[in-house]
Design an enzyme around this catalytic site. Structure first.
Site, PDB file in Angstrom:
ATOM      1  N   TYR A 109      39.534  16.521  93.442  1.00 45.30           N
ATOM      2  CA  TYR A 109      38.226  16.355  94.083  1.00 45.30           C
ATOM      3  C   TYR A 109      37.663  17.686  94.533  1.00 45.30           C
ATOM      4  CZ  TYR A 109      40.123  16.826  98.864  1.00 45.30           C
ATOM      5  OH  TYR A 109      40.706  17.289 100.010  1.00 45.30           O
TER       6      TYR A 109
ATOM      7  N   LYS B 150      43.429  21.012  94.073  1.00 45.92           N
ATOM      8  CA  LYS B 150      42.763  20.129  95.046  1.00 45.92           C
ATOM      9  C   LYS B 150      42.865  18.673  94.591  1.00 45.92           C
ATOM     10  CE  LYS B 150      38.637  20.142  97.994  1.00 45.92           C
ATOM     11  NZ  LYS B 150      39.347  20.092  99.270  1.00 45.92           N
TER      12      LYS B 150
ATOM     13  N   GLU C 105      48.035  26.369 106.265  1.00 44.97           N
ATOM     14  CA  GLU C 105      46.591  26.143 106.409  1.00 44.97           C
ATOM     15  C   GLU C 105      46.391  24.886 107.243  1.00 44.97           C
ATOM     16  OE1 GLU C 105      44.780  25.118 102.586  1.00 44.97           O
ATOM     17  OE2 GLU C 105      46.664  24.239 101.929  1.00 44.97           O
TER      18      GLU C 105
ATOM     19  N   LEU D 289      45.404  25.901  99.564  1.00 42.13           N
ATOM     20  CA  LEU D 289      44.229  25.718  98.712  1.00 42.13           C
ATOM     21  C   LEU D 289      43.389  27.003  98.773  1.00 42.13           C
ATOM     22  CD1 LEU D 289      42.663  23.397  97.115  1.00 42.13           C
ATOM     23  CD2 LEU D 289      41.125  23.463  99.061  1.00 42.13           C
TER      24      LEU D 289
HETATM   25  N1  PDD Z   1      38.890  20.242 102.414  1.00 44.45           N
HETATM   26  N2  PDD Z   1      42.596  23.640 102.721  1.00 44.45           N
HETATM   27  C1  PDD Z   1      42.635  22.312 102.478  1.00 44.45           C
HETATM   28  C2  PDD Z   1      43.959  21.646 102.422  1.00 44.45           C
HETATM   29  C3  PDD Z   1      41.436  21.610 102.243  1.00 44.45           C
HETATM   30  O1  PDD Z   1      41.487  20.294 101.968  1.00 44.45           O
HETATM   31  C4  PDD Z   1      40.200  22.282 102.329  1.00 44.45           C
HETATM   32  C5  PDD Z   1      38.891  21.577 102.073  1.00 44.45           C
HETATM   33  C6  PDD Z   1      40.208  23.661 102.615  1.00 44.45           C
HETATM   34  C7  PDD Z   1      38.936  24.468 102.694  1.00 44.45           C
HETATM   35  O2  PDD Z   1      38.377  24.664 101.411  1.00 44.45           O
HETATM   36  P1  PDD Z   1      36.812  24.848 101.209  1.00 44.45           P
HETATM   37  O3  PDD Z   1      36.422  26.032 102.019  1.00 44.45           O
HETATM   38  O4  PDD Z   1      36.664  25.087  99.768  1.00 44.45           O
HETATM   39  O5  PDD Z   1      36.148  23.591 101.701  1.00 44.45           O
HETATM   40  C8  PDD Z   1      41.423  24.297 102.791  1.00 44.45           C
HETATM   41  C9  PDD Z   1      37.744  19.391 102.162  1.00 44.45           C
HETATM   42  C10 PDD Z   1      36.515  19.838 102.868  1.00 44.45           C
HETATM   43  C11 PDD Z   1      38.122  17.957 102.430  1.00 44.45           C
HETATM   44  O6  PDD Z   1      39.246  17.607 102.106  1.00 44.45           O
HETATM   45  O7  PDD Z   1      37.306  17.178 102.929  1.00 44.45           O
END
Ligand code: PDD
Length: 293
Positions: A41, A157, A190, A215
């Site tokens: 996703y 992801k 993270e 991620l």
């Molecule tokens: N999550 N680390 C994890 C485990 C994440 O699921 C996310 C994003 C990030 C941040 O990535 P980005 O800056 O590309 O949004 C880091 C999304 C927002 C979610 O699961 O809803």
């Protein structure tokens, strides 16, 4: 206004070529994401009707799919048109757009079918609760450390989010907004759905280096570029929970909240206990770079 009305789900969902009322949209019961978690996703922020950091999100989506050997459900240009159509049909100017791609529907078998089914593409939207977001930015948030029990490919992801949701649930029970996942050696990897950052006593910004353990956040990437351009001292390395507790500032980044200041970790106050000046500056630099006003 009832709480759910402040960030309602978009009325229209897109599934495999069709725009449908959200309540009527669905996928096949043999979809491999449902049966096996076989899908990926992306989440993009939408501001003023425009997807933010669109290209890097689509780059990462293509990478996740490539790593799993799933085909792109459609070309990038077509996908961008569908995303715009979803924003228009849902009339959501400020919100979040969710893209889910699964390997498709096939008779259940762990091994992916030799003749790949058509990948499933699901797009949904929801309005952002801007008041709640503004409050988090203003006051800062609390995080709770939780063991990182995820797999060895956290760089993909995937929709397999059970460890993340359990950690976030435990954090919520501890009255925290986010979980900070901690590896077996005591280092923060993270957040449950965000990247983690600290600022040390000298004002150096620290975030974990990229590997299979985290991620590669799109917001993280753009933030790093913005910081380097502004000549802010930044190091990509892992840090311990003890270092985080002693930090001057801390923050989290994601498409859903840009940069949110962390003021409490495991019940302990960080820095002055209020959002730090550097976190705020980085947030502003990012907003400028990402075209958010
Ligand atoms: N999550 N680390 C994890 C485990 C994440 O699921 C996310 C994003 C990030 C941040 O990535 P980005 O800056 O590309 O949004 C880091 C999304 C927002 C979610 O699961 O809803």
């Amino acid at each position: 206004m009832a709480k759910w009305q402040r960030n309602p789900t978009g009325r229209i969902a897109y599934v495999n070529g069709r725009y449908l009322p959200h309540a009527e949209a669905g996928v096949h019961i043999e979809d491999r994401a449902l049966q096996l978690g076989d899908g990926i996703y992306e989440v993009t922020n939408v501001i003023g009707g425009k997807p933010i950091d669109e290209e890097p999100h689509l780059d990462r989506m293509e990478r996740s799919l490539r790593e799993l050997g799933i085909a792109m459900p459609m070309g990038r240009a077509a996908l961008k048109l569908v995303m715009r159509e979803m924003i228009a049909r849902n009339r959501i100017a400020n919100g979040l757009l969710y893209l889910q791609v699964t390997r498709g529907a096939a008779r259940r078998d762990h091994v992916p079918p030799k003749n790949p089914p058509r990948p499933t593409l699901i797009i949904t939207m929801r309005a952002q609760d801007m008041a709640a977001l503004a409050q988090r930015m203003e006051k800062g948030i609390a995080v709770s450390t939780q063991p990182d029990i995820r797999w060895g490919r956290c760089d993909i992801k995937t929709v397999q989010l059970l460890p993340n949701l359990l950690a976030k649930q435990a954090a919520k029970q501890a009255s925290a907004f986010e979980a900070w996942l901690v590896d077996d050696d005591g280092y923060v990897t993270e957040g449950g759905s965000t990247n983690a950052w600290i600022v040390d006593a000298k004002g150096t910004v620290i975030t974990r280096d990229l590997s299979n353990a985290i991620l590669p956040g799109v917001t993280r990437k753009i933030m790093l570029e913005a910081m380097k351009e502004a000549q802010i001292s930044v190091v990509e390395r892992k840090f311990t929970v003890a270092e985080a507790l002693a930090a001057k500032e801390a923050f989290i980044t994601s498409a859903t909240g840009a940069a949110l200041p962390v003021v409490v970790i495991d019940g302990q106050t960080i820095g002055d206990g209020v959002p730090g000046a550097l976190s705020r500056r980085i947030r502003d630099l990012y907003a400028e770079k990402a075209g958010i006003n």
